[in-house]
Scaffold this motif. Sequence first.
Motif, PDB file in Angstrom:
ATOM      1  N   LEU A 156      29.301  37.077  40.608  1.00 21.84           N
ATOM      2  CA  LEU A 156      29.265  36.624  41.912  1.00 21.84           C
ATOM      3  C   LEU A 156      30.031  35.458  42.603  1.00 21.84           C
ATOM      4  O   LEU A 156      30.816  34.547  43.030  1.00 21.84           O
ATOM      5  CB  LEU A 156      28.154  36.772  42.860  1.00 21.84           C
ATOM      6  CG  LEU A 156      28.291  38.115  42.700  1.00 21.84           C
ATOM      7  CD1 LEU A 156      26.359  38.832  43.174  1.00 21.84           C
ATOM      8  CD2 LEU A 156      28.995  38.530  43.585  1.00 21.84           C
ATOM      9  N   LEU A 157      28.925  34.118  41.128  1.00 18.54           N
ATOM     10  CA  LEU A 157      28.852  33.115  41.334  1.00 18.54           C
ATOM     11  C   LEU A 157      30.226  32.368  40.833  1.00 18.54           C
ATOM     12  O   LEU A 157      30.938  31.354  41.702  1.00 18.54           O
ATOM     13  CB  LEU A 157      27.928  31.982  40.055  1.00 18.54           C
ATOM     14  CG  LEU A 157      27.688  30.717  40.008  1.00 18.54           C
ATOM     15  CD1 LEU A 157      27.152  30.416  41.401  1.00 18.54           C
ATOM     16  CD2 LEU A 157      26.736  30.262  38.805  1.00 18.54           C
ATOM     17  N   ILE A 158      30.573  33.120  39.850  1.00 15.74           N
ATOM     18  CA  ILE A 158      32.303  32.213  39.767  1.00 15.74           C
ATOM     19  C   ILE A 158      33.383  32.594  40.697  1.00 15.74           C
ATOM     20  O   ILE A 158      34.052  31.597  41.267  1.00 15.74           O
ATOM     21  CB  ILE A 158      32.480  32.652  38.348  1.00 15.74           C
ATOM     22  CG1 ILE A 158      31.531  32.408  37.218  1.00 15.74           C
ATOM     23  CG2 ILE A 158      33.686  32.770  38.438  1.00 15.74           C
ATOM     24  CD1 ILE A 158      32.117  30.698  37.147  1.00 15.74           C
ATOM     25  N   LYS A 159      32.865  33.806  41.221  1.00 14.75           N
ATOM     26  CA  LYS A 159      33.904  34.299  42.673  1.00 14.75           C
ATOM     27  C   LYS A 159      33.916  32.793  43.184  1.00 14.75           C
ATOM     28  O   LYS A 159      34.936  32.757  44.094  1.00 14.75           O
ATOM     29  CB  LYS A 159      33.577  35.585  43.158  1.00 14.75           C
ATOM     30  CG  LYS A 159      34.622  35.970  44.572  1.00 14.75           C
ATOM     31  CD  LYS A 159      33.792  37.528  44.694  1.00 14.75           C
ATOM     32  CE  LYS A 159      34.624  37.686  46.006  1.00 14.75           C
ATOM     33  NZ  LYS A 159      33.497  39.030  46.594  1.00 14.75           N
ATOM     34  N   ARG A 160      32.540  32.965  43.809  1.00 14.58           N
ATOM     35  CA  ARG A 160      32.643  32.015  44.547  1.00 14.58           C
ATOM     36  C   ARG A 160      32.322  30.276  44.431  1.00 14.58           C
ATOM     37  O   ARG A 160      32.967  29.489  45.725  1.00 14.58           O
ATOM     38  CB  ARG A 160      30.504  31.893  44.936  1.00 14.58           C
ATOM     39  CG  ARG A 160      30.393  33.382  45.733  1.00 14.58           C
ATOM     40  CD  ARG A 160      29.368  33.230  46.898  1.00 14.58           C
ATOM     41  NE  ARG A 160      27.384  32.768  46.211  1.00 14.58           N
ATOM     42  CZ  ARG A 160      27.379  34.000  45.701  1.00 14.58           C
ATOM     43  NH1 ARG A 160      27.582  35.654  45.762  1.00 14.58           N
ATOM     44  NH2 ARG A 160      26.257  33.938  44.720  1.00 14.58           N
ATOM     45  N   ARG A 165      32.291  46.534  34.271  1.00 13.93           N
ATOM     46  CA  ARG A 165      33.259  46.715  35.227  1.00 13.93           C
ATOM     47  C   ARG A 165      33.342  45.630  36.662  1.00 13.93           C
ATOM     48  O   ARG A 165      33.753  45.450  37.165  1.00 13.93           O
ATOM     49  CB  ARG A 165      32.654  47.697  35.935  1.00 13.93           C
ATOM     50  CG  ARG A 165      30.959  47.985  36.796  1.00 13.93           C
ATOM     51  CD  ARG A 165      31.148  49.419  37.119  1.00 13.93           C
ATOM     52  NE  ARG A 165      29.945  49.344  38.911  1.00 13.93           N
ATOM     53  CZ  ARG A 165      28.685  49.162  37.614  1.00 13.93           C
ATOM     54  NH1 ARG A 165      28.565  49.680  36.731  1.00 13.93           N
ATOM     55  NH2 ARG A 165      27.569  49.447  38.679  1.00 13.93           N
ATOM     56  N   HIS A 166      32.133  44.595  36.700  1.00  8.95           N
ATOM     57  CA  HIS A 166      31.810  43.603  37.455  1.00  8.95           C
ATOM     58  C   HIS A 166      32.955  42.798  37.348  1.00  8.95           C
ATOM     59  O   HIS A 166      33.775  41.283  38.034  1.00  8.95           O
ATOM     60  CB  HIS A 166      30.602  42.933  38.271  1.00  8.95           C
ATOM     61  CG  HIS A 166      29.991  44.343  38.079  1.00  8.95           C
ATOM     62  ND1 HIS A 166      30.075  44.698  39.808  1.00  8.95           N
ATOM     63  CD2 HIS A 166      28.688  44.967  38.026  1.00  8.95           C
ATOM     64  CE1 HIS A 166      29.086  46.083  39.837  1.00  8.95           C
ATOM     65  NE2 HIS A 166      28.443  45.834  39.029  1.00  8.95           N
ATOM     66  N   TYR A 167      33.088  42.333  35.194  1.00 12.51           N
ATOM     67  CA  TYR A 167      33.680  40.960  34.941  1.00 12.51           C
ATOM     68  C   TYR A 167      35.321  41.582  35.079  1.00 12.51           C
ATOM     69  O   TYR A 167      35.815  40.807  35.696  1.00 12.51           O
ATOM     70  CB  TYR A 167      33.418  40.905  33.928  1.00 12.51           C
ATOM     71  CG  TYR A 167      33.842  39.936  33.134  1.00 12.51           C
ATOM     72  CD1 TYR A 167      33.522  38.725  32.689  1.00 12.51           C
ATOM     73  CD2 TYR A 167      35.111  40.331  31.992  1.00 12.51           C
ATOM     74  CE1 TYR A 167      33.573  37.601  31.742  1.00 12.51           C
ATOM     75  CE2 TYR A 167      36.020  39.040  32.004  1.00 12.51           C
ATOM     76  CZ  TYR A 167      34.822  37.832  31.099  1.00 12.51           C
ATOM     77  OH  TYR A 167      35.609  36.996  30.872  1.00 12.51           O
ATOM     78  N   ARG A 168      35.628  42.977  35.435  1.00 10.00           N
ATOM     79  CA  ARG A 168      37.299  43.196  35.562  1.00 10.00           C
ATOM     80  C   ARG A 168      37.649  43.207  37.121  1.00 10.00           C
ATOM     81  O   ARG A 168      38.457  43.078  37.061  1.00 10.00           O
ATOM     82  CB  ARG A 168      36.990  44.616  35.166  1.00 10.00           C
ATOM     83  CG  ARG A 168      37.692  44.773  33.049  1.00 10.00           C
ATOM     84  CD  ARG A 168      37.731  46.425  32.724  1.00 10.00           C
ATOM     85  NE  ARG A 168      37.523  45.600  31.718  1.00 10.00           N
ATOM     86  CZ  ARG A 168      39.164  46.040  30.405  1.00 10.00           C
ATOM     87  NH1 ARG A 168      39.608  45.176  30.843  1.00 10.00           N
ATOM     88  NH2 ARG A 168      38.779  45.755  29.459  1.00 10.00           N
ATOM     89  N   HIS A 180      25.860  40.493  33.196  1.00 15.88           N
ATOM     90  CA  HIS A 180      25.402  40.426  34.609  1.00 15.88           C
ATOM     91  C   HIS A 180      25.867  40.633  36.318  1.00 15.88           C
ATOM     92  O   HIS A 180      26.789  39.371  36.478  1.00 15.88           O
ATOM     93  CB  HIS A 180      23.912  39.346  34.603  1.00 15.88           C
ATOM     94  CG  HIS A 180      23.477  38.737  33.702  1.00 15.88           C
ATOM     95  ND1 HIS A 180      21.981  40.160  33.692  1.00 15.88           N
ATOM     96  CD2 HIS A 180      22.658  38.896  32.275  1.00 15.88           C
ATOM     97  CE1 HIS A 180      21.046  40.177  33.786  1.00 15.88           C
ATOM     98  NE2 HIS A 180      20.937  39.524  32.576  1.00 15.88           N
ATOM     99  N   VAL A 181      26.263  41.173  37.042  1.00 13.76           N
ATOM    100  CA  VAL A 181      26.815  41.333  38.208  1.00 13.76           C
ATOM    101  C   VAL A 181      26.217  39.866  39.040  1.00 13.76           C
ATOM    102  O   VAL A 181      27.724  38.776  39.300  1.00 13.76           O
ATOM    103  CB  VAL A 181      26.984  42.351  38.991  1.00 13.76           C
ATOM    104  CG1 VAL A 181      25.191  41.970  39.936  1.00 13.76           C
ATOM    105  CG2 VAL A 181      27.494  41.545  39.864  1.00 13.76           C
TER     106      VAL A 181
END
Length: 260
Positions: free
Chosen positions: A54-58, A106-109, A49-50
């Motif tokens: 996004l949550l981890i990034k923030r 791909r978003h995980y990478r 799930h993208v």
Amino acid sequence: MEKLSHTNSMIWFYIMLLFPLLSNAYEHDEIQEHIKPGTIIFIGETHQHVESVLLIKRLIEASVNEGQCPILALEIDDRQQGAIDKVMTFKGPISDIVISSIIDHRHYRRLFKHLARLKSRHPCLEVSAIDTGIDTPHERNAWMAKNVAAMPKDRPVVVLVGSHHTLKEINWLTSKGVPSTAEILHKQGFLVKSFPQIWIPKKCNSEYDRAYRFVSIDKPEALTLLVDDLFATLNAKEPEQVEGVVDGLILWACDNLTRD
């Protein structure tokens, strides 16, 4: 007009992938306040799930901006640590990291690319692989707990794993049940905070984006979400309360379903 509206929706969706959602920043305070030295924060996910990326990034970006030196622990075979270290220092391609097909997308990478740039500005940021491979005899939860337990105690640790690994108490109805990663560390005396993510429904109509809502453990819906989503696939006794099992739930729903 309908086609144009859908196109605009998709444009905004991809903008979300590139920039933090400032409008939702306040929502993360419920989790961010727990990211501090000596605390292990479990963020549970349903893989690929993208929104999870996004949550981890923030969360990680906010932590380093607060002057912390977080460690991000990922559900990747720890034999991939060398490849991860090279990516984080721009010495190797992301494609060299071997990731289980269950988790990989791909978003995980792309997250690694963002983390590498962040590390170039904040060198103390670390990304650690904690899982064991399917070709080893090790039980995964115990192995991941061992790796996390060995991390420095004076830094915050954020662990992104499948949500079932984040449950701090599971009363199994089968002899084959094993303690989760979070449960093992919690019983060893570590300060563990657990925040599984839940996606309801599993898919949204294309014209809607996902929106985030934090569900605290004192909300009546928290127990229903916990039982219906996370315990539904476990051969375990349903919990009678949320407290002691998780510390909050992260609900991703279609945008039109999260508004009062």
